[in-house]
Design a protein around this motif. Sequence first.
Motif, short mmCIF file in Angstrom:
data_model
loop_
_atom_site.label_atom_id
_atom_site.label_comp_id
_atom_site.label_asym_id
_atom_site.label_seq_id
_atom_site.Cartn_x
_atom_site.Cartn_y
_atom_site.Cartn_z
N GLN A 1 0.84 -1.21 0.00
CA GLN A 1 0.00 0.00 0.00
C GLN A 1 0.87 1.26 0.00
O GLN A 1 0.62 2.21 -0.76
CB GLN A 1 -0.90 -0.02 1.24
N PHE B 1 2.43 1.74 -3.40
CA PHE B 1 1.47 2.30 -4.35
C PHE B 1 1.30 3.80 -4.14
O PHE B 1 1.22 4.57 -5.11
CB PHE B 1 0.11 1.59 -4.21
N ASN C 1 -1.43 13.46 -16.51
CA ASN C 1 -1.81 12.65 -15.34
C ASN C 1 -2.61 11.41 -15.78
O ASN C 1 -3.56 11.00 -15.10
CB ASN C 1 -2.62 13.48 -14.34
N ARG D 1 -1.40 -0.31 -14.57
CA ARG D 1 -2.20 -1.09 -13.62
C ARG D 1 -1.25 -2.12 -13.01
O ARG D 1 -0.51 -2.79 -13.75
CB ARG D 1 -3.37 -1.80 -14.30
N LEU D 2 -1.24 -2.20 -11.70
CA LEU D 2 -0.27 -3.04 -10.99
C LEU D 2 -0.95 -4.26 -10.40
O LEU D 2 -1.91 -4.14 -9.63
CB LEU D 2 0.41 -2.24 -9.87
N ARG E 1 -11.63 12.74 -15.06
CA ARG E 1 -11.46 12.80 -13.61
C ARG E 1 -10.03 13.15 -13.22
O ARG E 1 -9.78 13.96 -12.34
CB ARG E 1 -11.84 11.46 -12.97
N LEU E 2 -9.06 12.52 -13.89
CA LEU E 2 -7.65 12.65 -13.45
C LEU E 2 -7.00 13.93 -13.95
O LEU E 2 -6.01 14.38 -13.38
CB LEU E 2 -6.84 11.45 -13.93
N TYR F 1 -8.44 19.70 -16.25
CA TYR F 1 -8.02 21.04 -16.67
C TYR F 1 -8.23 21.27 -18.16
O TYR F 1 -8.10 22.40 -18.64
CB TYR F 1 -6.54 21.25 -16.33
N ALA G 1 -2.97 17.11 -9.03
CA ALA G 1 -4.11 16.53 -9.73
C ALA G 1 -4.62 15.31 -8.96
O ALA G 1 -3.89 14.71 -8.18
CB ALA G 1 -3.69 16.12 -11.14
N PRO G 2 -5.88 14.92 -9.19
CA PRO G 2 -6.45 13.78 -8.46
C PRO G 2 -5.68 12.49 -8.73
O PRO G 2 -5.13 12.29 -9.81
CB PRO G 2 -7.87 13.67 -9.03
N ARG G 3 -5.68 11.61 -7.73
CA ARG G 3 -5.08 10.29 -7.86
C ARG G 3 -6.09 9.22 -7.47
O ARG G 3 -6.91 9.44 -6.56
CB ARG G 3 -3.84 10.16 -6.96
N PRO G 4 -6.04 8.06 -8.12
CA PRO G 4 -6.94 6.95 -7.76
C PRO G 4 -6.45 6.24 -6.49
O PRO G 4 -5.29 6.34 -6.10
CB PRO G 4 -6.84 6.02 -8.96
N ASP G 5 -7.35 5.50 -5.88
CA ASP G 5 -7.00 4.66 -4.73
C ASP G 5 -6.37 3.35 -5.19
O ASP G 5 -6.51 2.94 -6.35
CB ASP G 5 -8.27 4.34 -3.92
N PHE G 6 -5.72 2.69 -4.25
CA PHE G 6 -5.07 1.40 -4.51
C PHE G 6 -6.01 0.44 -5.23
O PHE G 6 -5.65 -0.15 -6.26
CB PHE G 6 -4.59 0.80 -3.18
N GLU H 1 -8.45 0.76 -7.09
CA GLU H 1 -8.86 1.09 -8.45
C GLU H 1 -7.81 0.69 -9.48
O GLU H 1 -8.14 0.27 -10.59
CB GLU H 1 -9.11 2.59 -8.57
N TYR H 2 -6.54 0.86 -9.14
CA TYR H 2 -5.47 0.69 -10.13
C TYR H 2 -4.48 -0.42 -9.74
O TYR H 2 -3.48 -0.60 -10.44
CB TYR H 2 -4.73 2.01 -10.32
N ALA H 3 -4.74 -1.12 -8.65
CA ALA H 3 -3.83 -2.19 -8.24
C ALA H 3 -4.64 -3.30 -7.59
O ALA H 3 -5.79 -3.11 -7.18
CB ALA H 3 -2.77 -1.66 -7.27
#
Lengths: 196, 196
Positions: A34, A37, A48, A53-54, A99-100, A103, B184-189, B191-193
């Motif tokens: 965690q 990440f 951004n 994807r991990l 979302r990401l 701008y 800029a916004p970041r995803p949670d664990f 979502e992307y892992a």
Amino acid sequence: MTTALNQQALEQLFLNARTVNSWQDKAVTAETLQQLFQLVIQGPTAANSLPARLTFVQSPEAKARLKPLLAPGNVDKTMAAPVTVIVAMDYDFPEHLPRLFPYADARSWFAGNDAAIAESAIRNSSLQGAYVILAARALGLAAGPMSGFNNAGVDAEFFAGTKVKSNFLINLGYPDNTVLPARAPRPDFDEYARVL
Amino acid sequence: MTTALNQQALEQLFLNARTVNSWQDKAVTAETLQQLFQLVIQGPTAANSLPARLTFVQSPEAKARLKPLLAPGNVDKTMAAPVTVIVAMDYDFPEHLPRLFPYADARSWFAGNDAAIAESAIRNSSLQGAYVILAARALGLAAGPMSGFNNAGVDAEFFAGTKVKSNFLINLGYPDNTVLPARAPRPDFDEYARVL
């Protein structure tokens, strides 16, 4: 005023680090993954876009799914590694841009342009793979990145029904420093760089 | 026993770092560029192939050659940056493998396989570009990576007569921390892992 990290940190990140193939018998905890990440996801990508994807392959069952897809020379060290990360790239990354990257209409830059999507996906997911390597080292782990595996097979086994494609693999764990590999040769500045 | 870097180092490398567009009026010295290279060149690439070639665009004359090739939104910040690195990739990298990877006949893996060369070049030079970003941060510099420029134009202007192709650009300098951009916004664990 930001200053340089100390020499010990530069050695840990770059100068003394090695691609590691031998590991201590010490698990990598869920908390460490965690934390890893949360470092990696802050790294910069174009608009951004964060295409990586991990997949942290850790259980014996998941390792067994990966094993037949590895190049022969990568099997033993990967089966021995506490975790193997599949660094993959989601060709659907433009759908997340509103979302990401709120701008500009960055999604429109990629609409209908499969070549731009593929190029941005491999470039930026590779950046993020490098962030995994260096974030791991920053956390006291060692990394063993590899490209020698069956990409299509990994995609079918781990990413069926999605637009996610494998990029490369990284073994992670605590290194057995008694068997560090030798440092391979490096070129000098003037061979691979120039100042204009 | 290697331990994690302290929180201040993790913040400098990842958590508080930003893609910077505004710079202090402070030059980046030749010694700093040399130190940066010595960190970057130690970063891992497949079979130690090190396909990246770094051009540090620093003089007004060299900046002027780059200016017309930049996307409009990248002109001002790039002209203001103390240095702009062209991270490029040499499609002739297999020719260097007998020296850089003296453990196997890695050159033969690429012979006659232009697709493998191109894929390995962009993957591994992108890793090395990420090493530039993080090595710069480790040295107290800030980085501003960008993909918005005319790649073919840069190749013709800076790499004519070679097999070197531009990958992406990175502005380097000491940041004006009074105008740091928002995060800029970041995803949670989740979502992307995932952990398997």
